[in-house]
Design a protein around this motif. Structure first.
Motif, PDB file in Angstrom:
ATOM      1  N   LEU B 225     -16.170 -28.222  28.041  1.00 16.83           N
ATOM      2  CA  LEU B 225     -15.394 -28.513  29.249  1.00 16.83           C
ATOM      3  C   LEU B 225     -14.549 -27.322  29.665  1.00 16.83           C
ATOM      4  CD1 LEU B 225     -14.239 -32.211  28.856  1.00 16.83           C
ATOM      5  CD2 LEU B 225     -15.885 -31.264  30.459  1.00 16.83           C
ATOM      6  N   LEU B 228     -16.743 -24.518  30.989  1.00 16.70           N
ATOM      7  CA  LEU B 228     -17.267 -24.883  32.305  1.00 16.70           C
ATOM      8  C   LEU B 228     -16.201 -24.714  33.385  1.00 16.70           C
ATOM      9  CD1 LEU B 228     -19.834 -26.200  33.515  1.00 16.70           C
ATOM     10  CD2 LEU B 228     -18.756 -28.400  33.166  1.00 16.70           C
ATOM     11  N   MET B 232     -16.165 -22.147  36.501  1.00 13.59           N
ATOM     12  CA  MET B 232     -16.094 -22.596  37.886  1.00 13.59           C
ATOM     13  C   MET B 232     -14.980 -21.889  38.640  1.00 13.59           C
ATOM     14  SD  MET B 232     -18.431 -24.813  38.364  1.00 13.59           S
ATOM     15  CE  MET B 232     -17.863 -25.060  40.030  1.00 13.59           C
ATOM     16  N   ASP B 266      -4.381 -32.387  32.016  1.00 13.67           N
ATOM     17  CA  ASP B 266      -5.838 -32.571  32.084  1.00 13.67           C
ATOM     18  C   ASP B 266      -6.262 -33.069  33.461  1.00 13.67           C
ATOM     19  OD1 ASP B 266      -5.935 -31.772  29.505  1.00 13.67           O
ATOM     20  OD2 ASP B 266      -6.082 -33.775  28.653  1.00 13.67           O
ATOM     21  N   LEU B 267      -5.437 -33.955  34.021  1.00 11.40           N
ATOM     22  CA  LEU B 267      -5.749 -34.478  35.351  1.00 11.40           C
ATOM     23  C   LEU B 267      -5.829 -33.336  36.357  1.00 11.40           C
ATOM     24  CD1 LEU B 267      -6.182 -37.064  36.977  1.00 11.40           C
ATOM     25  CD2 LEU B 267      -3.744 -37.146  37.401  1.00 11.40           C
ATOM     26  N   PHE B 270      -8.987 -31.207  35.987  1.00  8.55           N
ATOM     27  CA  PHE B 270     -10.182 -31.816  36.583  1.00  8.55           C
ATOM     28  C   PHE B 270     -10.079 -31.880  38.102  1.00  8.55           C
ATOM     29  CE2 PHE B 270     -10.777 -33.522  32.261  1.00  8.55           C
ATOM     30  CZ  PHE B 270     -12.035 -33.010  32.061  1.00  8.55           C
ATOM     31  N   LEU B 271      -8.860 -32.089  38.582  1.00 12.01           N
ATOM     32  CA  LEU B 271      -8.654 -32.088  40.026  1.00 12.01           C
ATOM     33  C   LEU B 271      -9.032 -30.727  40.602  1.00 12.01           C
ATOM     34  CD1 LEU B 271      -7.584 -34.018  42.209  1.00 12.01           C
ATOM     35  CD2 LEU B 271      -5.372 -32.913  41.967  1.00 12.01           C
ATOM     36  N   LEU B 273     -11.172 -28.601  39.302  1.00 10.08           N
ATOM     37  CA  LEU B 273     -12.627 -28.467  39.262  1.00 10.08           C
ATOM     38  C   LEU B 273     -13.259 -29.229  40.427  1.00 10.08           C
ATOM     39  CD1 LEU B 273     -15.274 -27.663  37.894  1.00 10.08           C
ATOM     40  CD2 LEU B 273     -15.049 -29.644  36.417  1.00 10.08           C
ATOM     41  N   PHE B 274     -12.788 -30.466  40.609  1.00  8.03           N
ATOM     42  CA  PHE B 274     -13.334 -31.304  41.681  1.00  8.03           C
ATOM     43  C   PHE B 274     -13.075 -30.658  43.040  1.00  8.03           C
ATOM     44  CE2 PHE B 274     -13.249 -34.872  44.648  1.00  8.03           C
ATOM     45  CZ  PHE B 274     -14.433 -35.505  44.333  1.00  8.03           C
ATOM     46  N   LEU B 277     -15.209 -27.624  43.667  1.00 10.69           N
ATOM     47  CA  LEU B 277     -16.589 -27.968  43.978  1.00 10.69           C
ATOM     48  C   LEU B 277     -16.700 -28.509  45.392  1.00 10.69           C
ATOM     49  CD1 LEU B 277     -17.616 -29.534  40.596  1.00 10.69           C
ATOM     50  CD2 LEU B 277     -18.809 -27.677  41.734  1.00 10.69           C
ATOM     51  N   ALA B 278     -15.690 -29.307  45.793  1.00 14.87           N
ATOM     52  CA  ALA B 278     -15.761 -29.922  47.113  1.00 14.87           C
ATOM     53  C   ALA B 278     -15.539 -28.883  48.215  1.00 14.87           C
ATOM     54  CB  ALA B 278     -14.737 -31.046  47.221  1.00 14.87           C
ATOM     55  N   VAL B 279     -14.606 -27.969  47.975  1.00 13.01           N
ATOM     56  CA  VAL B 279     -14.230 -27.041  49.039  1.00 13.01           C
ATOM     57  C   VAL B 279     -15.026 -25.743  48.963  1.00 13.01           C
ATOM     58  CG1 VAL B 279     -12.304 -25.826  50.102  1.00 13.01           C
ATOM     59  CG2 VAL B 279     -11.941 -28.047  49.048  1.00 13.01           C
ATOM     60  N   PRO B 281     -17.944 -24.686  46.742  1.00 10.65           N
ATOM     61  CA  PRO B 281     -18.867 -25.016  45.647  1.00 10.65           C
ATOM     62  C   PRO B 281     -19.418 -23.809  44.905  1.00 10.65           C
ATOM     63  CG  PRO B 281     -19.792 -25.602  47.772  1.00 10.65           C
ATOM     64  CD  PRO B 281     -18.398 -25.199  48.026  1.00 10.65           C
TER      65      PRO B 281
ATOM     66  N   PRO C  78     -16.817 -36.067  49.705  1.00 14.19           N
ATOM     67  CA  PRO C  78     -16.820 -34.601  49.702  1.00 14.19           C
ATOM     68  C   PRO C  78     -17.891 -33.968  48.813  1.00 14.19           C
ATOM     69  CG  PRO C  78     -15.085 -35.397  48.275  1.00 14.19           C
ATOM     70  CD  PRO C  78     -15.785 -36.609  48.815  1.00 14.19           C
ATOM     71  N   THR C  79     -18.625 -34.764  48.021  1.00 13.18           N
ATOM     72  CA  THR C  79     -19.490 -34.134  47.018  1.00 13.18           C
ATOM     73  C   THR C  79     -20.981 -34.323  47.259  1.00 13.18           C
ATOM     74  OG1 THR C  79     -19.326 -36.108  45.644  1.00 13.18           O
ATOM     75  CG2 THR C  79     -17.803 -34.341  45.154  1.00 13.18           C
ATOM     76  N   ARG C  81     -22.906 -33.611  49.586  1.00  9.59           N
ATOM     77  CA  ARG C  81     -23.673 -32.525  50.194  1.00  9.59           C
ATOM     78  C   ARG C  81     -23.965 -31.422  49.182  1.00  9.59           C
ATOM     79  NH1 ARG C  81     -19.871 -28.665  51.025  1.00  9.59           N
ATOM     80  NH2 ARG C  81     -17.809 -29.493  50.594  1.00  9.59           N
ATOM     81  N   LEU C  82     -23.336 -31.505  47.987  1.00  5.86           N
ATOM     82  CA  LEU C  82     -23.578 -30.488  46.967  1.00  5.86           C
ATOM     83  C   LEU C  82     -24.965 -30.668  46.367  1.00  5.86           C
ATOM     84  CD1 LEU C  82     -20.192 -30.714  45.078  1.00  5.86           C
ATOM     85  CD2 LEU C  82     -20.892 -28.985  46.721  1.00  5.86           C
ATOM     86  N   TYR C  86     -24.190 -28.998  40.892  1.00  5.31           N
ATOM     87  CA  TYR C  86     -22.820 -29.022  41.390  1.00  5.31           C
ATOM     88  C   TYR C  86     -22.354 -30.459  41.589  1.00  5.31           C
ATOM     89  CZ  TYR C  86     -23.838 -24.129  42.102  1.00  5.31           C
ATOM     90  OH  TYR C  86     -24.183 -22.831  41.881  1.00  5.31           O
ATOM     91  N   ALA C  90     -19.286 -32.276  39.732  1.00  8.15           N
ATOM     92  CA  ALA C  90     -18.207 -32.883  40.520  1.00  8.15           C
ATOM     93  C   ALA C  90     -18.003 -34.342  40.130  1.00  8.15           C
ATOM     94  CB  ALA C  90     -18.519 -32.768  42.016  1.00  8.15           C
ATOM     95  N   ALA C  93     -16.189 -34.502  36.859  1.00  6.24           N
ATOM     96  CA  ALA C  93     -14.754 -34.252  37.039  1.00  6.24           C
ATOM     97  C   ALA C  93     -14.068 -35.492  37.603  1.00  6.24           C
ATOM     98  CB  ALA C  93     -14.538 -33.055  37.964  1.00  6.24           C
ATOM     99  N   ALA C  94     -14.725 -36.153  38.566  1.00  3.94           N
ATOM    100  CA  ALA C  94     -14.127 -37.342  39.183  1.00  3.94           C
ATOM    101  C   ALA C  94     -13.938 -38.444  38.154  1.00  3.94           C
ATOM    102  CB  ALA C  94     -15.011 -37.824  40.333  1.00  3.94           C
ATOM    103  N   MET C  97     -11.116 -37.699  35.883  1.00  2.00           N
ATOM    104  CA  MET C  97      -9.845 -37.943  36.582  1.00  2.00           C
ATOM    105  C   MET C  97      -9.513 -39.433  36.554  1.00  2.00           C
ATOM    106  SD  MET C  97      -9.448 -35.454  39.826  1.00  2.00           S
ATOM    107  CE  MET C  97     -10.940 -35.746  40.688  1.00  2.00           C
ATOM    108  N   ILE C 100      -8.230 -40.439  33.166  1.00  3.88           N
ATOM    109  CA  ILE C 100      -6.848 -40.031  32.913  1.00  3.88           C
ATOM    110  C   ILE C 100      -5.889 -40.884  33.736  1.00  3.88           C
ATOM    111  CG2 ILE C 100      -5.216 -38.121  32.966  1.00  3.88           C
ATOM    112  CD1 ILE C 100      -7.708 -36.273  32.625  1.00  3.88           C
TER     113      ILE C 100
END
Lengths: 116, 294, 298
Positions: B225, B228, B232, B266-267, B270-271, B273-274, B277-279, B281, C78-79, C81-82, C86, C90, C93-94, C97, C100
């Motif tokens: 993790l 990775l 990223m 940790d949150l 991951f936020l 990473l997320f 990837l979303a904004v 990639p 948001p994911t 389209r990846l 990827y 994503a 990660a979600a 989250m 947690i």
């Protein structure tokens, strides 16, 4: 017919008012790989809970549903509210021990224990 | 307050240097194979357990333990490559990723079968006091790790840009088909890259367990993790980016742990990473394909 | 049936929900490492509904499905389209989250004089609706499998319709689908939400079967197992994921022959199988051939 009955049961069940059962479990390694002798103490409202049937199972918190430990029936111990069972686990680590009560009281209690 | 900020940053750099090392190996595999190796961390853990086993049963020096860790990780890496990556070279990246997870389960169970306790002690690399600047402290091991991360990413850069092997690797990255036509043994190059990355992972693993002076089966998931995440953040496929990504992640975690607690740390990771990837990639500092050297 | 057999079949049924959820996305060409998050959302939502507010389980299960679908929709927005890897990362990660967030939730309420509700890493105890309603283990098994049969029936109907054909086309050739005027993104969001609802329903049933849930139940292990079940069972038919679950939980775990090193056997089996049949035992070609043969015989 049974299905209709079940569906009716699902919708109409009213919670029974009863005090929660408290459980405590104490396990010692026994002969055999990953085998433990456990003493279970049950109480309700501060009084020892006697005369219930206890079946003891176990599941692992991180990977639920994948470990089917064979449930064993616990035998009443010498003291009131005490029950004894021999558990055979699959690996060391933290287990969620599942106590399923039937007979006089119907409930399920989960106690988490580390088995090394 | 100001003092805390600086000390946190130093602690973060210390942690981040181990992330950086992990990310360098991860990036090498991803950059060349365009595959995610989820068994990267578990292979490292396997190496660490080999060394722990030797440590418990024989007298072994620190250097020997380091070599055993690396050898174990390379051995495990070779197994992963043969079973999960070589067969799916032209096939699905997804199948390779799931297969690498399947081997992860094998490593974890194999290790706990032989060594069932949850935690084992591991000899420390260095017992002395940390570096002190006034009232600030920095652990010695962190400096060693940081130096290793920088040296390895620089060394890799030199190898990739200068040597025959590097040329072959770059040819494979550009176009495996063209490389094959030019007479390069593509499967062999990929295996070599994989083993090289595993040995870097093994070194990272040794430095990490000897810094923490203990090893648990959780090391596998943790390494995958963190590697990775750092990869990223650093922009997929860039070696200097991987080092920077590891350090950024370490500092970010140190501050969020201090101010918000371990779960929020940790949150947040991951936020990040997320969100990345979303904004964005393809990495934060997206290297253009010409720059993406490894 | 013995208590043990009831337990094993209940587990097989429960875990099939999340395997089906992973399968639905797989046939649409997306691999999610995060369905365990929606399984967890369903478990928590349904648990809160029945244990804290006395809502009957069927209503709570619907709420859990809605919550699972909403969460999956929000993650997908948001994911989706990846591409491949990827999207997989994503969703991972979600889901982490979400796990947690479960650890951070402390939300309790007095019920019958005792605090009930999610208590962070301490977990959520006393989801006892099934016991209070007097539902026996074999009845709960029937409930699980009836729900599963309903889900399977819906899959079979969809796969035979135009919708099913579109779904598979989306997985095999999204560009072709787009050129035929299908709104790929919207379609995939709908699929993701449906998969989330399915996982949510499984979670709701799991919470009530176990009476206790904790954040760790919903970590990456569960998610990757569900993917592995769908992939080894096969992507050709909805019974593929079920076969995957049966092989692992039923055969490997249930038989106890491999006790102690089942993960080594299962892990190796998955890796080797993927080499020879990257789309599983019951893959599209196998299913097609089977249909063809059956058609000729009649």
């Amino acid at each position: 017919m049974r299905v209709i009955f079940l569906a009716f049961l699902l919708l109409a069940a009213a919670p029974a008012i009863a005090q929660r059962v408290q459980a405590d479990i104490d396990c010692k390694p026994a002969k055999g790989l990953m085998t433990y002798d456990c003493v279970i103490r049950l109480s309700r409202g501060g009084k020892p809970l006697e005369g219930v049937e206890v079946s003891v199972g176990a599941d692992m918190p991180s990977m639920p549903m994948a470990h089917n430990v064979k449930p064993v029936k616990a035998a009443p111990g010498p003291k009131p509210g005490e029950y004894r069972a021999r558990l055979e686990l699959e690996m060391s680590g933290e287990w969620a021990v599942k106590l399923r009560l039937s007979g006089a009281v119907r409930d399920q209690i989960i106690v988490k224990r580390n088995f090394d | 307050m100001f003092f805390d900020l600086i000390q946190n940053t130093l602690d973060g750099l210390a942690m981040g240097s181990s992330y950086a090392l992990l990310a360098v190996g991860f990036t090498l595999i991803f950059g060349v194979l365009r595959r995610v190796n989820l068994s990267y961390g578990p292979a490292i853990m396997f190496g660490g357990y080999c060394a722990t086993w030797v440590h418990l049963n024989f007298q072994a020096g620190l250097l020997a333990l380091a070599i055993i860790t690396i050898a174990g990780a390379v051995l495990a890496g070779a197994y992963v490559e043969r079973l999960c990556f070589a067969p799916h070279r032209q096939g699905s990246a997804i199948a390779a990723m799931v297969a690498s997870f399947a081997l992860w389960m094998q490593f974890e169970e194999a290790v706990t079968l032989v060594m069932p306790s949850h935690v084992y002690d591991f000899p420390a690399m260095y017992d002395g006091p940390p570096f002190e600047f006034g009232s600030l402290t920095l652990r010695m091991e962190a400096l060693v790790m940081l130096a290793c991360a920088v040296a390895i990413s620089y060394g890799l850069h030199r190898v990739l840009s200068g040597s025959r092997f590097g040329l072959a690797v770059r040819a494979v990255i550009d176009s495996p088909v063209a490389a094959q036509l030019a007479g390069i043994d593509v499967p062999r190059v990929l295996l070599q890259v994989f083993l090289l990355a595993s040995s870097i992972g093994g070194l990272a693993g040794y430095l990490i367990v000897s810094t923490h002076t203990q090893i648990t089966p959780m090391l596998g998931m943790w390494s995958t993790l963190k590697g990775l995440l750092a990869m990223m953040i650093g922009g997929l496929g860039s070696l200097p980016g991987a080092v920077a990504g590891g350090l950024v992640l370490g500092v970010l975690e140190a501050h969020s742990q201090w101010f918000l607690g371990p779960q929020s740390r940790d949150l947040l990771a991951f936020l990040l990473l997320f969100g990345l990837l979303a904004v964005r990639p393809y990495g934060l500092w997206r290297a253009s394909s010409a720059e993406a050297e490894a | 049936m013995s208590e043990y057999a009831i337990g094993v079949f209940t587990n097989i049924g429960l875990i099939s929900f999340i395997a089906l959820s992973a399968y639905l996305l797989l046939i649409a060409g997306e691999m999610s490492f995060g369905q365990q998050g929606f399984f967890g959302v369903g478990a928590y939502v349904a648990g809160v509904a029945t244990a804290m507010y006395g809502i009957p389980l069927p209503v709570a299960a619907l709420l859990a499905m809605a919550a699972g679908a909403a969460a999956a929709f929000l993650v997908g927005l948001p994911t989706l389209r990846l591409r491949g890897l990827y999207f997989a990362m994503a969703t991972l990660a979600a889901a982490e989250m979400l796990r947690i967030v479960f650890e951070l939730i402390h939300f309790q309420r007095e019920v019958e004089g005792e605090p009930v509700g999610p208590d962070g890493t301490q977990g959520f105890r006393g989801i006892r609706w099934v016991f209070e309603a007097g539902i026996e283990p074999q009845d709960f098994l029937a409930i699980v499998w009836a729900s599963l049969a309903l889900a399977l029936a819906m899959f079979v109907i969809v796969e035979r319709s135009r919708l099913g054909a579109t779904l598979r086309m989306l997985g095999e050739d999204p560009e072709l689908a787009r050129s035929l005027g299908i709104q790929v993104e919207r379609f995939k969001l709908g699929i993701a939400a449906a998969a989330g609802a399915l996982a949510g329903l499984g979670g709701a049933l799991y919470a009530h079967h176990n009476t206790y849930i904790e954040p760790r139940n919903f970590d990456i292990m569960l998610g990757v197992h569900s993917l592995a079940y769908a992939l080894i069972g096969g992507l050709g038919t909805v019974f593929g994921p079920l076969l995957g679950v049966l092989i692992d939980i039923g055969l490997l775990e249930g038989s106890r022959v491999f006790q102690g090193y089942r993960m080594i056997v299962f892990g190796g089996l998955v890796a080797v199988l993927l080499v020879f049949r990257p789309r599983g035992l019951l893959d599209e070609r196998f299913v097609h051939r089977l249909r063809h043969r059956m058609f000729r015989q009649t």
